[in-house]
Motif scaffolding. Structure first.
Motif, mmCIF file in Angstrom:
data_model
loop_
_atom_site.group_PDB
_atom_site.id
_atom_site.type_symbol
_atom_site.label_atom_id
_atom_site.label_comp_id
_atom_site.label_asym_id
_atom_site.label_seq_id
_atom_site.Cartn_x
_atom_site.Cartn_y
_atom_site.Cartn_z
ATOM 1 N N GLY A 71 8.469 5.780 -5.813
ATOM 2 C CA GLY A 71 7.871 6.207 -4.562
ATOM 3 C C GLY A 71 6.366 6.375 -4.617
ATOM 4 N N TYR A 72 5.732 5.764 -5.610
ATOM 5 C CA TYR A 72 4.294 5.956 -5.770
ATOM 6 C C TYR A 72 3.602 4.595 -5.878
ATOM 7 N N ILE A 73 2.552 4.496 -6.664
ATOM 8 C CA ILE A 73 1.800 3.256 -6.809
ATOM 9 C C ILE A 73 2.715 2.142 -7.332
ATOM 10 N N THR A 74 2.596 0.937 -6.751
ATOM 11 C CA THR A 74 3.437 -0.195 -7.136
ATOM 12 C C THR A 74 2.590 -1.322 -7.735
ATOM 13 N N LYS A 75 3.269 -2.329 -8.242
ATOM 14 C CA LYS A 75 2.571 -3.508 -8.767
ATOM 15 C C LYS A 75 1.775 -4.201 -7.652
ATOM 16 N N ASP A 76 2.324 -4.215 -6.458
ATOM 17 C CA ASP A 76 1.597 -4.823 -5.334
ATOM 18 C C ASP A 76 0.302 -4.066 -5.055
ATOM 19 N N ASP A 77 0.343 -2.745 -5.223
ATOM 20 C CA ASP A 77 -0.871 -1.948 -5.037
ATOM 21 C C ASP A 77 -1.917 -2.330 -6.079
ATOM 22 N N LEU A 78 -1.470 -2.537 -7.321
ATOM 23 C CA LEU A 78 -2.403 -2.929 -8.384
ATOM 24 C C LEU A 78 -3.042 -4.268 -8.062
ATOM 25 N N ARG A 79 -2.250 -5.171 -7.501
ATOM 26 C CA ARG A 79 -2.751 -6.501 -7.157
ATOM 27 C C ARG A 79 -3.853 -6.420 -6.100
ATOM 28 N N SER A 80 -3.786 -5.422 -5.243
ATOM 29 C CA SER A 80 -4.723 -5.330 -4.123
ATOM 30 C C SER A 80 -5.996 -4.561 -4.445
ATOM 31 N N VAL A 81 -6.062 -3.925 -5.616
ATOM 32 C CA VAL A 81 -7.223 -3.086 -5.938
ATOM 33 C C VAL A 81 -8.528 -3.861 -5.864
ATOM 34 N N LYS A 82 -8.572 -5.041 -6.489
ATOM 35 C CA LYS A 82 -9.802 -5.836 -6.518
ATOM 36 C C LYS A 82 -10.216 -6.322 -5.125
ATOM 37 N N GLU A 83 -9.243 -6.510 -4.249
ATOM 38 C CA GLU A 83 -9.566 -6.926 -2.886
ATOM 39 C C GLU A 83 -10.224 -5.784 -2.120
ATOM 40 N N ILE A 84 -9.759 -4.565 -2.389
ATOM 41 C CA ILE A 84 -10.288 -3.393 -1.695
ATOM 42 C C ILE A 84 -11.637 -2.966 -2.287
ATOM 43 N N SER A 85 -11.705 -2.930 -3.617
ATOM 44 C CA SER A 85 -12.922 -2.471 -4.306
ATOM 45 C C SER A 85 -13.195 -3.388 -5.493
ATOM 46 N N PRO A 86 -13.910 -4.488 -5.272
ATOM 47 C CA PRO A 86 -14.113 -5.508 -6.316
ATOM 48 C C PRO A 86 -14.722 -4.990 -7.615
ATOM 49 N N ALA A 87 -15.507 -3.922 -7.556
ATOM 50 C CA ALA A 87 -16.161 -3.415 -8.768
ATOM 51 C C ALA A 87 -15.281 -2.476 -9.573
ATOM 52 N N THR A 88 -14.085 -2.193 -9.068
ATOM 53 C CA THR A 88 -13.186 -1.247 -9.735
ATOM 54 C C THR A 88 -12.248 -1.960 -10.703
ATOM 55 N N ASN A 89 -12.256 -1.525 -11.957
ATOM 56 C CA ASN A 89 -11.288 -2.018 -12.930
ATOM 57 C C ASN A 89 -10.127 -1.033 -13.030
ATOM 58 N N VAL A 90 -8.997 -1.514 -13.558
ATOM 59 C CA VAL A 90 -7.783 -0.699 -13.597
ATOM 60 C C VAL A 90 -7.336 -0.449 -15.032
ATOM 61 N N LEU A 91 -7.077 0.819 -15.325
ATOM 62 C CA LEU A 91 -6.473 1.213 -16.597
ATOM 63 C C LEU A 91 -5.114 1.811 -16.292
ATOM 64 N N VAL A 92 -4.062 1.179 -16.783
ATOM 65 C CA VAL A 92 -2.705 1.695 -16.619
ATOM 66 C C VAL A 92 -2.355 2.558 -17.827
ATOM 67 N N ILE A 93 -1.851 3.751 -17.553
ATOM 68 C CA ILE A 93 -1.291 4.607 -18.608
ATOM 69 C C ILE A 93 0.131 4.917 -18.169
ATOM 70 N N SER A 94 1.101 4.298 -18.819
ATOM 71 C CA SER A 94 2.476 4.342 -18.319
ATOM 72 C C SER A 94 3.491 4.511 -19.450
ATOM 73 N N ALA A 95 4.661 5.002 -19.060
ATOM 74 C CA ALA A 95 5.776 5.133 -20.005
ATOM 75 C C ALA A 95 6.791 4.005 -19.814
ATOM 76 N N ASP A 96 6.410 2.978 -19.068
ATOM 77 C CA ASP A 96 7.306 1.834 -18.842
ATOM 78 C C ASP A 96 7.687 1.194 -20.174
ATOM 79 N N ASN A 97 9.004 0.999 -20.394
ATOM 80 C CA ASN A 97 9.489 0.372 -21.630
ATOM 81 C C ASN A 97 10.048 -1.024 -21.393
ATOM 82 N N ASN A 98 9.964 -1.502 -20.151
ATOM 83 C CA ASN A 98 10.509 -2.814 -19.823
ATOM 84 C C ASN A 98 9.462 -3.883 -20.128
ATOM 85 N N LYS A 99 9.721 -4.716 -21.130
ATOM 86 C CA LYS A 99 8.742 -5.712 -21.560
ATOM 87 C C LYS A 99 8.395 -6.689 -20.446
ATOM 88 N N GLY A 100 9.400 -7.123 -19.702
ATOM 89 C CA GLY A 100 9.154 -8.066 -18.617
ATOM 90 C C GLY A 100 8.258 -7.462 -17.556
#
Length: 216
Positions: free
Chosen positions: A62-91
């Motif tokens: 119910g929070y930030i999604t992969k689609d949201d990550l894809r749109s970050v550069k479109e919204i703010s081109p100078a912003t880079n993204v650092l993910v800090i996650s507990a995701d264990n799914n390799k795919g």
């Protein structure tokens, strides 16, 4: 003095969020501008702050999604993204990396790794923790059989792949093989197309996997 890295934090886990705020509050080289409390506020916050770095986790229901990550550069081109996650799914992790995410850490990383990741990712450089690097290397060294076959290359292309992986320039390769630089470039483009190479590093990875060079 260098201006501090301007960070927008988007992680709705209270412990993670509080930990990052506390950790960075004592530093002069990074500052958290704001926190995204709801997913629908992300675009608004990016537009308002234009941060150097977005720290987020796409793996919270119910929070930030992969689609949201894809749109970050479109919204703010100078912003880079650092993910800090507990995701264990390799795919899932590989899917996120293919979005062009510069930095990725697990939630088990040390403070030192977090700060190094913040500094590197904010500069537009890639920074992955060891777990993520292992997943990347596993993907390269154990690819799908149907997509990975040395036989798709001609003998000349295999020769040129080897020389590229050894770090030789187009001109040096042309001189070594008595070809024109244009011909070498044509073969290089063919190799890239056939192997779907997306970065210079992958020339080395494929050459190692084909047994053309030995890993250092």
């Amino acid at each position: 003095m260098t201006a501090p890295i301007r960070i927008l934090l988007a992680d709705k886990q209270p412990l993670t969020s509080a930990g990052l705020v506390h950790f960075l509050s004592s530093r002069q080289d990074a500052t958290i501008l704001d926190e995204v409390s709801e997913r629908e506020h992300l675009e608004q916050m990016l537009n308002r702050h234009k941060p150097d770095l977005l720290i987020t986790d796409y793996n919270l229901q119910g929070y930030i999604t992969k689609d949201d990550l894809r749109s970050v550069k479109e919204i703010s081109p100078a912003t880079n993204v650092l993910v800090i996650s507990a995701d264990n799914n390799k795919g899932s992790i590989l899917d996120v990396l293919q979005l062009g995410i510069k930095g990725y850490l697990t939630k088990e990383c040390s403070r030192e790794e977090i700060m190094m990741a913040i500094q590197s990712t904010a500069r537009g450089e890639k920074f992955y923790c060891h777990k993520i690097l292992d997943i990347i290397m596993e993907k390269h060294f154990n690819p799908e059989p149907e997509n990975f076959d040395a036989a798709v290359l001609t003998s000349r292309e295999t020769e040129i792949l080897t020389l590229i992986a050894q770090g030789k320039s187009t001109q040096v390769i042309a001189d070594d093989l008595h070809l024109s630089p244009h011909t070498v470039q044509t073969h290089r483009k063919s190799i890239i197309r056939k192997l779907n190479i997306k970065s210079p590093t992958e020339f080395v990875i494929y050459a190692i996997d084909f047994g053309l060079i030995k890993p250092k």
